[in-house]
Design an enzyme around this catalytic site. Structure first.
Site, PDB file in Angstrom:
ATOM      1  N   HIS A 155       3.064   3.679   6.481  1.00 58.10           N
ATOM      2  CA  HIS A 155       2.426   3.180   7.703  1.00 58.10           C
ATOM      3  C   HIS A 155       3.454   2.387   8.489  1.00 58.10           C
ATOM      4  O   HIS A 155       4.386   1.821   7.923  1.00 58.10           O
ATOM      5  CB  HIS A 155       1.207   2.313   7.379  1.00 58.10           C
ATOM      6  CG  HIS A 155       1.492   1.249   6.362  1.00 58.10           C
ATOM      7  ND1 HIS A 155       1.578   1.532   5.018  1.00 58.10           N
ATOM      8  CD2 HIS A 155       1.763  -0.067   6.485  1.00 58.10           C
ATOM      9  CE1 HIS A 155       1.858   0.432   4.352  1.00 58.10           C
ATOM     10  NE2 HIS A 155       1.991  -0.563   5.217  1.00 58.10           N
ATOM     11  N   VAL A 181       0.866  -1.186   0.000  1.00 57.17           N
ATOM     12  CA  VAL A 181       0.000   0.000   0.000  1.00 57.17           C
ATOM     13  C   VAL A 181       0.902   1.235   0.000  1.00 57.17           C
ATOM     14  O   VAL A 181       1.676   1.437   0.952  1.00 57.17           O
ATOM     15  CB  VAL A 181      -0.942   0.030   1.220  1.00 57.17           C
ATOM     16  CG1 VAL A 181      -1.820   1.276   1.189  1.00 57.17           C
ATOM     17  CG2 VAL A 181      -1.800  -1.233   1.278  1.00 57.17           C
TER      18      VAL A 181
HETATM   19  P1  5GP Z   1       2.531  -3.143   3.474  1.00 59.64           P
HETATM   20  O1  5GP Z   1       2.532  -4.486   2.774  1.00 59.64           O
HETATM   21  O2  5GP Z   1       2.267  -2.049   2.481  1.00 59.64           O
HETATM   22  O3  5GP Z   1       3.703  -2.895   4.344  1.00 59.64           O
HETATM   23  O4  5GP Z   1       1.306  -3.209   4.484  1.00 59.64           O
HETATM   24  C1  5GP Z   1      -0.017  -3.077   4.070  1.00 59.64           C
HETATM   25  C2  5GP Z   1      -0.860  -3.769   5.094  1.00 59.64           C
HETATM   26  O5  5GP Z   1      -2.192  -3.332   4.961  1.00 59.64           O
HETATM   27  C3  5GP Z   1      -0.883  -5.303   4.958  1.00 59.64           C
HETATM   28  O6  5GP Z   1      -0.413  -5.903   6.154  1.00 59.64           O
HETATM   29  C4  5GP Z   1      -2.340  -5.611   4.673  1.00 59.64           C
HETATM   30  O7  5GP Z   1      -2.781  -6.798   5.291  1.00 59.64           O
HETATM   31  C5  5GP Z   1      -3.048  -4.395   5.206  1.00 59.64           C
HETATM   32  N1  5GP Z   1      -4.288  -4.091   4.523  1.00 59.64           N
HETATM   33  C6  5GP Z   1      -4.491  -4.032   3.181  1.00 59.64           C
HETATM   34  N2  5GP Z   1      -5.751  -3.701   2.904  1.00 59.64           N
HETATM   35  C7  5GP Z   1      -6.385  -3.545   4.103  1.00 59.64           C
HETATM   36  C8  5GP Z   1      -7.716  -3.193   4.472  1.00 59.64           C
HETATM   37  O8  5GP Z   1      -8.604  -2.970   3.638  1.00 59.64           O
HETATM   38  N3  5GP Z   1      -7.982  -3.120   5.801  1.00 59.64           N
HETATM   39  C9  5GP Z   1      -7.039  -3.348   6.752  1.00 59.64           C
HETATM   40  N4  5GP Z   1      -7.421  -3.253   8.026  1.00 59.64           N
HETATM   41  N5  5GP Z   1      -5.772  -3.678   6.442  1.00 59.64           N
HETATM   42  C10 5GP Z   1      -5.447  -3.773   5.137  1.00 59.64           C
END
Ligand code: 5GP
Length: 116
Positions: free
Chosen positions: A102, A98
């Site tokens: 974060h 994403v």
């Molecule tokens: P990244 O992979 O970018 O470091 O972390 C993105 C995180 O967002 C992932 O752990 C994924 O599970 C979480 N995530 C993606 N879409 C959603 C959503 O719609 N709701 C929630 N609560 N988490 C999400």
């Protein structure tokens, strides 16, 4: 990666366009439960003002970035977490999915090192 014009899933969560388990919110950021938890406790600390990823942060974002860490501290304290891990994935190779900065806060199980 999404273009800057495209809203991220986190912007839609922040604006309540899509639902999420929001466990804390202030003027700076929200904390939500990850939809696909990788530990018994898996929260995401997400700034309301979007920065795509840490490499896109400006020097002027230092205060905001610091506040996110303080929020992680307070979340851990209020949930009585003694051991926890904070993760920021920058770029696809590092696991970023994403494009909206974060901090992952993971806790509730032993953590291996080095991480995968
Ligand atoms: P990244 O992979 O970018 O470091 O972390 C993105 C995180 O967002 C992932 O752990 C994924 O599970 C979480 N995530 C993606 N879409 C959603 C959503 O719609 N709701 C929630 N609560 N988490 C999400």
């Amino acid at each position: 990666m999404a273009s800057v014009e495209e809203k991220t899933i986190f912007e839609k969560i922040i604006s309540r366009e899509i639902p999420a388990d929001i466990v804390f919110e202030n003027d700076v950021a929200v904390i939500i439960r990850d939809i696909n938890p990788q530990a018994p406790v898996h929260a995401l600390i997400i700034p309301k003002r979007r920065i795509d990823r840490i490499e896109a942060a400006q020097d002027g974002d230092a205060e905001l970035l610091g506040k996110l860490l303080i929020m992680a501290r307070d979340f851990a304290k209020s949930h009585n977490l003694t051991g926890f891990r904070l993760v920021v994935n920058n770029g696809r190779q590092a696991g970023e999915t994403v494009p909206h900065l974060h901090i992952h806060l993971l806790s509730g199980r032993p953590m291996a090192w080095p991480p995968g």
